[in-house]
Write a protein that holds these residues in place. Sequence first.
Motif, PDB file in Angstrom:
ATOM      1  N   ASN A   1       0.825  -1.207   0.000  1.00 16.56           N
ATOM      2  CA  ASN A   1       0.000   0.000   0.000  1.00 16.56           C
ATOM      3  C   ASN A   1       0.857   1.254   0.000  1.00 16.56           C
ATOM      4  OD1 ASN A   1      -1.481  -2.093   2.022  1.00 16.56           O
ATOM      5  ND2 ASN A   1      -2.981  -0.974   0.814  1.00 16.56           N
ATOM      6  N   GLY A   2       0.172   2.349  -0.274  1.00 12.67           N
ATOM      7  CA  GLY A   2       0.776   3.650  -0.063  1.00 12.67           C
ATOM      8  C   GLY A   2       0.066   4.324   1.096  1.00 12.67           C
ATOM      9  N   ILE A   3       0.822   5.059   1.892  1.00  9.00           N
ATOM     10  CA  ILE A   3       0.217   5.807   2.996  1.00  9.00           C
ATOM     11  C   ILE A   3       0.807   7.215   3.002  1.00  9.00           C
ATOM     12  CG2 ILE A   3       1.863   4.733   4.628  1.00  9.00           C
ATOM     13  CD1 ILE A   3      -0.290   5.178   6.814  1.00  9.00           C
ATOM     14  N   ALA A   4      -0.084   8.195   3.024  1.00  7.29           N
ATOM     15  CA  ALA A   4       0.366   9.590   2.970  1.00  7.29           C
ATOM     16  C   ALA A   4      -0.393  10.412   3.998  1.00  7.29           C
ATOM     17  CB  ALA A   4       0.136  10.167   1.580  1.00  7.29           C
ATOM     18  N   THR A   5       0.291  11.369   4.582  1.00  6.55           N
ATOM     19  CA  THR A   5      -0.337  12.247   5.553  1.00  6.55           C
ATOM     20  C   THR A   5      -0.168  13.694   5.117  1.00  6.55           C
ATOM     21  OG1 THR A   5       0.068  10.693   7.355  1.00  6.55           O
ATOM     22  CG2 THR A   5      -0.361  12.972   7.971  1.00  6.55           C
TER      23      THR A   5
ATOM     24  N   PHE B   1       0.952   7.123  -4.965  1.00  4.83           N
ATOM     25  CA  PHE B   1       0.535   8.212  -5.840  1.00  4.83           C
ATOM     26  C   PHE B   1      -0.918   8.597  -5.558  1.00  4.83           C
ATOM     27  CE2 PHE B   1      -1.591   9.383  -9.871  1.00  4.83           C
ATOM     28  CZ  PHE B   1      -1.019  10.634 -10.015  1.00  4.83           C
ATOM     29  N   GLU B   2      -1.771   7.571  -5.502  1.00  6.89           N
ATOM     30  CA  GLU B   2      -3.188   7.832  -5.213  1.00  6.89           C
ATOM     31  C   GLU B   2      -3.380   8.349  -3.796  1.00  6.89           C
ATOM     32  OE1 GLU B   2      -5.407   7.826  -7.339  1.00  6.89           O
ATOM     33  OE2 GLU B   2      -4.563   6.659  -8.982  1.00  6.89           O
ATOM     34  N   ALA B   3      -2.701   7.703  -2.845  1.00  7.07           N
ATOM     35  CA  ALA B   3      -2.884   8.085  -1.439  1.00  7.07           C
ATOM     36  C   ALA B   3      -2.466   9.537  -1.214  1.00  7.07           C
ATOM     37  CB  ALA B   3      -2.090   7.149  -0.541  1.00  7.07           C
ATOM     38  N   ASP B   4      -1.347   9.913  -1.824  1.00 11.30           N
ATOM     39  CA  ASP B   4      -0.802  11.254  -1.602  1.00 11.30           C
ATOM     40  C   ASP B   4      -1.710  12.341  -2.169  1.00 11.30           C
ATOM     41  OD1 ASP B   4       1.136  13.202  -0.864  1.00 11.30           O
ATOM     42  OD2 ASP B   4       1.917  13.199  -2.913  1.00 11.30           O
ATOM     43  N   ARG B   5      -2.130  12.164  -3.423  1.00  8.93           N
ATOM     44  CA  ARG B   5      -2.935  13.243  -4.013  1.00  8.93           C
ATOM     45  C   ARG B   5      -4.307  13.334  -3.344  1.00  8.93           C
ATOM     46  NH1 ARG B   5      -4.758  11.647 -10.165  1.00  8.93           N
ATOM     47  NH2 ARG B   5      -5.448   9.511  -9.815  1.00  8.93           N
ATOM     48  N   LEU B   6      -4.847  12.190  -2.905  1.00  8.47           N
ATOM     49  CA  LEU B   6      -6.150  12.241  -2.240  1.00  8.47           C
ATOM     50  C   LEU B   6      -6.033  12.776  -0.818  1.00  8.47           C
ATOM     51  CD1 LEU B   6      -7.812   9.005  -3.612  1.00  8.47           C
ATOM     52  CD2 LEU B   6      -8.203  11.376  -4.285  1.00  8.47           C
ATOM     53  N   ALA B   7      -4.895  12.515  -0.165  1.00  4.96           N
ATOM     54  CA  ALA B   7      -4.689  13.079   1.178  1.00  4.96           C
ATOM     55  C   ALA B   7      -4.625  14.604   1.100  1.00  4.96           C
ATOM     56  CB  ALA B   7      -3.423  12.517   1.815  1.00  4.96           C
ATOM     57  N   THR B   8      -3.922  15.096   0.079  1.00  2.15           N
ATOM     58  CA  THR B   8      -3.825  16.547  -0.104  1.00  2.15           C
ATOM     59  C   THR B   8      -5.202  17.159  -0.332  1.00  2.15           C
ATOM     60  OG1 THR B   8      -1.660  16.210  -1.117  1.00  2.15           O
ATOM     61  CG2 THR B   8      -2.668  18.374  -1.420  1.00  2.15           C
TER      62      THR B   8
ATOM     63  N   ALA C   1       8.312   2.694  10.042  1.00 12.37           N
ATOM     64  CA  ALA C   1       8.407   4.047   9.491  1.00 12.37           C
ATOM     65  C   ALA C   1       7.232   4.852  10.016  1.00 12.37           C
ATOM     66  CB  ALA C   1       8.380   4.012   7.963  1.00 12.37           C
ATOM     67  N   VAL C   2       7.332   6.170   9.883  1.00 12.54           N
ATOM     68  CA  VAL C   2       6.279   7.050  10.388  1.00 12.54           C
ATOM     69  C   VAL C   2       5.741   7.904   9.246  1.00 12.54           C
ATOM     70  CG1 VAL C   2       5.730   8.945  11.959  1.00 12.54           C
ATOM     71  CG2 VAL C   2       7.245   7.110  12.716  1.00 12.54           C
ATOM     72  N   SER C   3       4.423   7.917   9.113  1.00 13.87           N
ATOM     73  CA  SER C   3       3.787   8.766   8.116  1.00 13.87           C
ATOM     74  C   SER C   3       3.316  10.049   8.771  1.00 13.87           C
ATOM     75  CB  SER C   3       2.598   8.048   7.471  1.00 13.87           C
ATOM     76  OG  SER C   3       1.946   8.913   6.572  1.00 13.87           O
ATOM     77  N   GLY C   4       3.660  11.158   8.161  1.00 16.06           N
ATOM     78  CA  GLY C   4       3.247  12.434   8.727  1.00 16.06           C
ATOM     79  C   GLY C   4       4.321  13.455   8.493  1.00 16.06           C
ATOM     80  N   ALA C   5       4.215  14.533   9.175  1.00 10.77           N
ATOM     81  CA  ALA C   5       5.245  15.541   9.054  1.00 10.77           C
ATOM     82  C   ALA C   5       5.697  15.896  10.457  1.00 10.77           C
ATOM     83  CB  ALA C   5       4.716  16.741   8.313  1.00 10.77           C
ATOM     84  N   SER C   6       6.348  16.989  10.611  1.00  9.10           N
ATOM     85  CA  SER C   6       6.954  17.223  11.923  1.00  9.10           C
ATOM     86  C   SER C   6       6.020  17.814  12.968  1.00  9.10           C
ATOM     87  CB  SER C   6       8.213  18.053  11.770  1.00  9.10           C
ATOM     88  OG  SER C   6       7.997  19.048  10.810  1.00  9.10           O
ATOM     89  N   PHE C   7       5.956  19.087  13.109  1.00  4.03           N
ATOM     90  CA  PHE C   7       5.333  19.612  14.307  1.00  4.03           C
ATOM     91  C   PHE C   7       4.106  20.472  14.055  1.00  4.03           C
ATOM     92  CE2 PHE C   7       8.600  22.176  12.575  1.00  4.03           C
ATOM     93  CZ  PHE C   7       8.155  23.463  12.649  1.00  4.03           C
ATOM     94  N   THR C   8       3.648  21.064  15.088  1.00  9.79           N
ATOM     95  CA  THR C   8       2.646  22.124  15.106  1.00  9.79           C
ATOM     96  C   THR C   8       1.188  21.698  14.935  1.00  9.79           C
ATOM     97  OG1 THR C   8       3.012  24.450  14.841  1.00  9.79           O
ATOM     98  CG2 THR C   8       2.208  23.414  12.950  1.00  9.79           C
ATOM     99  N   SER C   9       0.352  22.651  15.184  1.00  4.86           N
ATOM    100  CA  SER C   9      -1.091  22.472  15.150  1.00  4.86           C
ATOM    101  C   SER C   9      -1.661  23.839  15.445  1.00  4.86           C
ATOM    102  CB  SER C   9      -1.528  21.512  16.248  1.00  4.86           C
ATOM    103  OG  SER C   9      -1.383  22.153  17.486  1.00  4.86           O
ATOM    104  N   ALA C  10      -2.953  23.922  15.413  1.00  4.20           N
ATOM    105  CA  ALA C  10      -3.563  25.217  15.736  1.00  4.20           C
ATOM    106  C   ALA C  10      -3.193  25.633  17.156  1.00  4.20           C
ATOM    107  CB  ALA C  10      -5.069  25.117  15.584  1.00  4.20           C
ATOM    108  N   ALA C  11      -3.242  24.672  18.080  1.00  2.49           N
ATOM    109  CA  ALA C  11      -2.912  24.992  19.472  1.00  2.49           C
ATOM    110  C   ALA C  11      -1.450  25.392  19.602  1.00  2.49           C
ATOM    111  CB  ALA C  11      -3.216  23.801  20.371  1.00  2.49           C
TER     112      ALA C  11
END
Lengths: 242, 184
Positions: free
Chosen positions: A155-159, A193-200, B160-170
């Motif tokens: 899978n792809g996982i994007a945040t 690719f799909e995960a990233d553009r849909l997360a955005t 692995a970790v998905s996400g970015a680094s810091f911050t939030s509205a608070a």
Amino acid sequence: MGTPVIVEIHDDESKPELFEEVFDYFRYVDQKFSTYKDDSEITAINKKEITENNFSDDMKLVFKLSEETKKITNGYFDILTPNGSYDPSGLVKGWSIFNASHILKNKGIKNFYVEAGGDIQVSGKNNKNEKWCIGIQNPFNKKREVVKKVYLDDNGIATSGNYVRGQHIYNPKNKNDKLDEIVSFTVIGPNIFEADRLATAAYAMGKEGIFFIENLSDFEGYMIDKKGIATMTTGFNKYTII
Amino acid sequence: MKKVILSSFLIFGFGAYILHIRILGTTAPVVLTPEPNKPKVALSLPEYNLITTEPKPSNTTTQNTTTTQTNPVIINPKPVIVPPPVINTGKYKNGTYTGDSIDASYGYVQVKVIVSGGKIADVQFLSYPDSRSTSVRINSRAMPYLISEAISTQDSNVDAVSGASFTSAAFNESLSSALSQART
């Protein structure tokens, strides 16, 4: 892109040259698409030094994919920024990870993951011969801290969130929308690719984004609001089991 | 007489329905709020090899994909008025400043800013929301059928970790209040 790239391979065939090939590819993408580089193609486009007819093939493709993504997301994904320049990084990251993972697949590599700036494509198993265990970052913490674990094998996982480099995602339908209701939106899909553009796109929709993902088959979402409440799509929990 | 009225009402109703379909047809807006038994919409995935990709119509769905792609969606994102961030504006006095403790509902976010040479040298978290493992089904009006939970810190034993680094509205809010003290 200013983002770290991590490649991990757990096949016996892995060789240092393979890693080099993947990293070379990312360097190529960065050189072409980085809005931070004065000599990149995208910068030249934004300076109106290159007309559309003279775009490179990859640039043409990325613009085409952006247009398609804009349609699929009802206009919520748009590489045209409020100041009138193009920033395709919301698409290029996932696209380049996708292509990088195909460089590995084409070499017969089965067990690996490729990560660029928190967006990840996994394939096969990890070094314990289990599914890859991926954590979702706590958006309230500067340090690496996990608030949810998911187990993925292909899978792809994007945040998406605005907590990386200041605000870099906009609501194209309302430029004044500060997008601070939701702080983090994670999408798991069949590929990065799909995960990233849909997360955005889902992130740009605010709290309605979770319904957008809910209505798509093969995609699951995990959305964290500013109060620290996470809302997930109905099928999300299938990924929380090993 | 009652029966006649009823049937004419039914006929009228049906006629109106036909008219409705004729006029609105597929241009009827799509509402994003999910219904319990509604089939999910399959997204048209590009070809496996992106170099030759063309958007292709989906055939794995009972719903018209084109409809969901082209029609307006009823979403009314509320514009949120937030004071402009004070980061990077003006010079700051050297020193250490503590921001307000901002309620993030199930915990507090508070940051400390260290200013050195008129610039932000470091931002530290004094507190942030953490471990509370309540899992609840809440807010059924706003989020029908979807499960919500308060996020909680897990062990970091992951690949692995998905996400970015810091911050939030608070985080921003606490940072802003810290920096307002540092303003010269």
